[in-house]
Each structure stands twice: as C-alpha cells, then as structure tokens.
Design a protein around this motif. Sequence first.
Motif, PDB file in Angstrom:
ATOM      1  N   ASN A 116       0.869  -1.175   0.000  1.00  0.00           N
ATOM      2  CA  ASN A 116       0.000   0.000   0.000  1.00  0.00           C
ATOM      3  C   ASN A 116       0.908   1.227   0.000  1.00  0.00           C
ATOM      4  N   LYS A 117       0.856   2.002  -1.059  1.00  0.00           N
ATOM      5  CA  LYS A 117       1.813   3.108  -1.224  1.00  0.00           C
ATOM      6  C   LYS A 117       1.650   4.212  -0.185  1.00  0.00           C
ATOM      7  N   ARG A 122       7.493   0.066   7.300  1.00  0.00           N
ATOM      8  CA  ARG A 122       7.233  -0.742   8.508  1.00  0.00           C
ATOM      9  C   ARG A 122       5.799  -1.274   8.510  1.00  0.00           C
ATOM     10  N   GLU A 123       4.834  -0.397   8.218  1.00  0.00           N
ATOM     11  CA  GLU A 123       3.424  -0.815   8.218  1.00  0.00           C
ATOM     12  C   GLU A 123       3.161  -1.862   7.142  1.00  0.00           C
ATOM     13  N   ASN A 124       3.841  -1.729   6.003  1.00  0.00           N
ATOM     14  CA  ASN A 124       3.668  -2.711   4.927  1.00  0.00           C
ATOM     15  C   ASN A 124       4.277  -4.063   5.282  1.00  0.00           C
ATOM     16  N   PRO A 159       6.167   6.696   3.812  1.00  0.00           N
ATOM     17  CA  PRO A 159       5.194   6.083   2.897  1.00  0.00           C
ATOM     18  C   PRO A 159       5.898   5.525   1.651  1.00  0.00           C
ATOM     19  N   MET A 160       5.393   4.406   1.147  1.00  0.00           N
ATOM     20  CA  MET A 160       6.049   3.740   0.019  1.00  0.00           C
ATOM     21  C   MET A 160       5.884   4.489  -1.298  1.00  0.00           C
ATOM     22  N   LYS A 161       5.055   5.515  -1.326  1.00  0.00           N
ATOM     23  CA  LYS A 161       4.940   6.317  -2.545  1.00  0.00           C
ATOM     24  C   LYS A 161       6.241   7.060  -2.849  1.00  0.00           C
TER      25      LYS A 161
END
Length: 515
Positions: A116-117, A122-124, A159-161
């Motif tokens: 989830n971008k 860590r959350e991913n 964030p992965m974005k």
Amino acid sequence: MAEQSSSIVNKPNKDVIQAKKIGVSFYEGRHKDDYKSRVLRFIKNRGKVSKIQKVWPLKDINFNGHQGEILGIIGSNGAGKTTLSKIIAGILQEDKGEMNVDGNVTALFSFGMGFNKELTGRENVYLNGMMLGIDKKLIDYYIREIHDFSDLGEFFEQPMKYYSSGMKARLGFSVASHLQPEILILDEALNTGDAKFSRKAAEKMKELVKKAKMVIIVTHSLRYAQRNCDRLMWLDGGVVREIGDPKTIIENYKATVPPRPPRKHRNLQLEKTQTIVKENTIIKANNLGVSFNLSSGEFWALKDVNFEIKEGEVVGIIGHNGAGKSTLCKVLTKILSPDEGNIELKGDTSALLGYGTGFNAHLSGRDNIYLNAMLLGISKKRIEDNYDEIVEFSGLKKAIDKPVKEYSSGMKSRLGFSIAAILQPDIFIIDEALSTGDMAFKQKASERIQDMMARAKAVIIVTHSMAFVEQICTRAIWMEKGQIRFDGNVEETVDKYRESQGVKKKVNVKKQPGN
C-alpha cells in the motif's frame, strides 16, 4: 568429480513439489469482468466480436521440486512461468492434472505487489506478513532484522509512494525471506535490485534452503540463474522443454533465440557515435534539487545535480537502489517539480517508467495501446496509423485482446516499450522498463533504440544492467545519494561503479597481431 552446489550437500533428495500433467485453460474472447474493454471496442467499432476458443497457456507440465534446492524457471515472455508460479502458490487452480506441494508457500510476484503506497515500509511489513498468515509476534521478532537487511534506512518509516522500484523490491524480498518461508517463490522479484543487494539476496536464499524446503526463482537473467540455481526448468509455449544442469539448459535456450537479420548499422559503440553527437543541448539540469518532508526531517532525494545532454546521445543513468535515478526521471517528465534549480528540455518527452506503468489491468492490450498513447498526447489517427506496427513489434498479436491483468510482467514490458518506441518521441526515457524482457526482445529493443537515434534527439536509460548500458549507451552518469558521483564515458563510469559495489574491473585482453 564435478563440484556440487553447496545448497544441496548432505540434503535428502525428498520431493516437496510433485506436478503431474498440469494444464490450465481459459476461453479467449470471454472475459466476464472485462466490460470496459467491450464498451470501448463497441464505441470505436473496430470489427466483430472475437471468436470464443479454448486456449491452454500450460499443458502437460511434469516436474518434481527437491528439498534443499534452488530451482530456476526460465523462458521467453508468455511461456507460462508466472502462471505456473501461481499454481504452485495456490493462487490459481489447475484445470487438469495434479499439483502436490508439501509445505507452506510464500510468493513474491514482481516488485511492490501487495504493498500500500500510502503506508510506511514498517506498516507494509506487518500488512504483508499478516496477509501471508504470519503471527504478529513473529513479525515483531523479525522486524529489526528485516529493516537492517533491506538497507532502507530512514525510508523504512516513510510512505512507500516515495520508494523507487528497487527499494520496493528490496523490502519485498526482505519480508518474504525472513518470515520463515518453507517454499519461497520469487517471480521477477529481484529484477530491479542493484548488484550489491542481488549478491546479498543470493546468500540469503542459500541460507534459506538449509533451513526450509526450497526456493523457486523465475527470472530472465540467465547469468543470475546459472550462478545461483541448482537446477533450471525451461518453459516454452506452456510446456516443459527441458530440466537439468543450469549451464546446459542455458546453452540450449540461447541456441533457440533467432538471430537478428544483418543491419547496416551495428550496435552503438562509443568511438562510432562520438561523431554524430551534435553541439546543441537538448536537456540541461541546473543545480537541481528535490526534497521530501520526512518524519525525521527534510530529505533531499536530489541535490545540486548539474548535467547537459547533447543531441544524439544515449545516456545511461546507473547507481544503487535509492540513489535518486527514478526521482530524476520524474523531474524530466514533469511528474515532480524541482524544489531548487531548474530543468530545461527542448522537445517532446515520452517516458516508460517501469513495466506496465499507466496500463489499466481490466482493459485489453489493444485498448491500452490507445489509452497509453493518448496519455502521451498522441493523436488517435497517429495511433491508428502505427497500431499494426506496435502489435507486430511487441509480438503479442495472439494476446492483444486479452485483459492486461492476464499478461506476465514481461508481456507488459514488451507492450509498453513498443508503444513508446514506435511513436518516436524527441526525448525517450526508459526507467527499468526492460528489466523483465526476455533475451530475444531485449536484443530487438536494443536495435530499436539505436534506430531511434536517427530521429530522436536523446535517449535516457535507467537500469541496473551494466551489460545493457555498455552495449547501448554512449555515456553514463553514476548517481549516489541524490548526487552525481561520476559522469563520463561508459567504460570508465561502469568500471568505477562496479568497483564501488565490490565487483572486479573487467579486463579486455587484446589479441596481438599474428596470434
């Protein structure tokens, strides 16, 4: 006595996977959830409804997977590699035959799938781990080790974005390989990894098969497959062509790649192309800087970047994951605006940022040609005039009316490159878009890039394949931590980068006259 792979020494030859006459079928032309594509075809009135016929992307697949081995799967785009991976993982159900898998399967399909971008790295990790059925306490136990192994530093909390494709690949592998997998499948998951991380991942896989049951690697990198796999399975047209010793399988596979017809102009070489590089500047970066406000403070993804690209140059951008390469591409294509300095572009720019970027998974390949080209500002008439050539170059004629969600990553790569290349932009940017292409298509794409130089003003290629840079580019820029570390001729730049990665410098031995 032949040297034995260290990963299978003293291991019992137990079969953990048994595939017997596996077959998968679908009805071509019947896609119950592909309504958008049907509507577009109706509106554009491009002919009759396609005939419904049964197609077998996999047929009569027989093989055994041995405990303690690293099994590689190779083959051209569309050979059935990803479909087979999904059957082993239990994502797809075979239509005939029997698949027995003794163990829990963890699969990593391409980079970033399932992430989830908007969530942090860590959350991913927790999201992906729990999707794999891993207990939260086990994720807690391994979270620090996953963070350290991924080499993401402070980006782990972002964030992965903000991640490049290579950073997603590193995190994905770190999660999948640390959460005690019994059988690990990596389907094109390390294509965008840099050399240093690839070696690290290879060592991790050898460690895994000592503790777990087996690792399966789907890859187009024959060098990587030969170096790291105990056995190779070659798929061709949905059937197993051959299984056995990696060196032998690769030699036999290479022998089937059709030779390209003779060309008036051979592969680009530095000495040859210096004479056609013109004086006018096409791209100029002046003190370019891009920053992100991270929780730990301001982070400069690009800082004080200065360079000029002349008309006629093919420039390779190299560097490890997170070096700023993809950020630079996004500035060049105006997806991002610089926070400092400026960028000057003289000409229309087309970019291929990763394979499948911009594709609508529910639309057919045909409709995505129109969609992608229009997003690039290309007129519908120009698309229609070039449509047949795009399909022919991609080699996807049989699959062009299938939804893109049914394409392998390599098929998406081929279609994306074919659209962008045949529509002849002034400035062509390729960011890891050919990482999943098979050997035959990469050769064809290399020649297309060379031919484009007669019309295009400049080509920029971002890749981790040093061999591709050496074959195609006239110049290379090495980036590190958002800055240019070295800018010069291809051989010198690549050698310096390889040395920084712990890879020995290539030595070219010239034959003396009479020898």
